[in-house]
Motif scaffolding. Structure first.
Motif, mmCIF file in Angstrom:
data_model
loop_
_atom_site.group_PDB
_atom_site.id
_atom_site.type_symbol
_atom_site.label_atom_id
_atom_site.label_comp_id
_atom_site.label_asym_id
_atom_site.label_seq_id
_atom_site.Cartn_x
_atom_site.Cartn_y
_atom_site.Cartn_z
ATOM 1 N N UNK A 124 0.830 -1.198 0.000
ATOM 2 C CA UNK A 124 0.000 0.000 0.000
ATOM 3 C C UNK A 124 0.872 1.259 0.000
ATOM 4 N N UNK A 125 1.947 1.260 0.776
ATOM 5 C CA UNK A 125 2.859 2.408 0.801
ATOM 6 C C UNK A 125 3.508 2.608 -0.557
ATOM 7 N N UNK A 126 3.930 1.505 -1.197
ATOM 8 C CA UNK A 126 4.537 1.608 -2.522
ATOM 9 C C UNK A 126 3.553 2.197 -3.532
ATOM 10 N N UNK A 127 2.336 1.726 -3.467
ATOM 11 C CA UNK A 127 1.309 2.231 -4.391
ATOM 12 C C UNK A 127 1.104 3.723 -4.176
ATOM 13 N N UNK A 128 1.020 4.146 -2.914
ATOM 14 C CA UNK A 128 0.840 5.567 -2.614
ATOM 15 C C UNK A 128 2.002 6.388 -3.158
ATOM 16 N N UNK A 129 3.246 5.895 -2.981
ATOM 17 C CA UNK A 129 4.410 6.618 -3.498
ATOM 18 C C UNK A 129 4.347 6.740 -5.007
ATOM 19 N N UNK A 177 4.115 10.495 -7.140
ATOM 20 C CA UNK A 177 5.077 11.014 -8.134
ATOM 21 C C UNK A 177 4.582 10.628 -9.527
ATOM 22 N N UNK A 178 4.721 11.542 -10.428
ATOM 23 C CA UNK A 178 4.288 11.270 -11.799
ATOM 24 C C UNK A 178 5.518 11.205 -12.675
ATOM 25 N N UNK A 179 5.761 10.028 -13.209
ATOM 26 C CA UNK A 179 6.926 9.828 -14.078
ATOM 27 C C UNK A 179 6.522 10.135 -15.515
ATOM 28 N N UNK A 180 7.325 10.930 -16.226
ATOM 29 C CA UNK A 180 6.965 11.273 -17.600
ATOM 30 C C UNK A 180 6.948 10.067 -18.530
#
Length: 138
Positions: free
Chosen positions: A76-81, A85-88
């Protein structure tokens, strides 16, 4: 080893499902727009009824990895991270969907160009016929 995953998320203003499948080093993805927030049983019923209609992206080559069990809280923490962040470049799923979109665009352009050319030829033939008709009587 074949694996598949369905992720349902909110993409303003609709709920979207991302169905990913990986088999033998090939990765394919399909995007499903649900509209209102679907219940679990609605998603399951949709997949059962509409499985044959899903359009998957062209296959991408991937290296095979073995997945380990991950603690749910850590996941869940990984998903939230990832969401924060939005990777181009985007995820593999986004890249596959973009590839599918580009192929559709290319096909549409080709089809439109062909239709435009056919219409030009038809108009030219009509003009020529009209010109011949004018000269017939003299």
């Amino acid at each position: 080893m074949a694996s598949s995953r369905l992720t349902v998320y909110f993409e303003d203003p609709f709920w979207v499902g991302l169905y990913e499948r990986e088999d033998g080093g090939r990765y394919e993805v399909s995007r499903i727009v649900f509209g209102a927030e679907p219940k679990d049983y609605e998603v399951y019923a949709f997949l059962l009824a509409q499985w044959s209609r899903l359009r998957f992206s062209p296959a991408l080559e991937t290296e095979q990895t073995q997945e380990r069990r991950v603690n749910p809280k850590r996941m869940q923490r990984r998903i939230q991270r990832e969401l924060e962040r939005t990777a181009p470049a985007g995820t593999k799923a986004q890249q596959a969907l973009k590839l599918q979109q580009e192929e559709g665009k290319l096909a549409r352009r080709t089809r439109s160009r062909r239709q435009r050319e056919e219409e030009k030829e038809r108009q030219f033939a009509l003009r020529e016929e009209k010109r011949r008709e004018k000269h017939k009587g003299h």
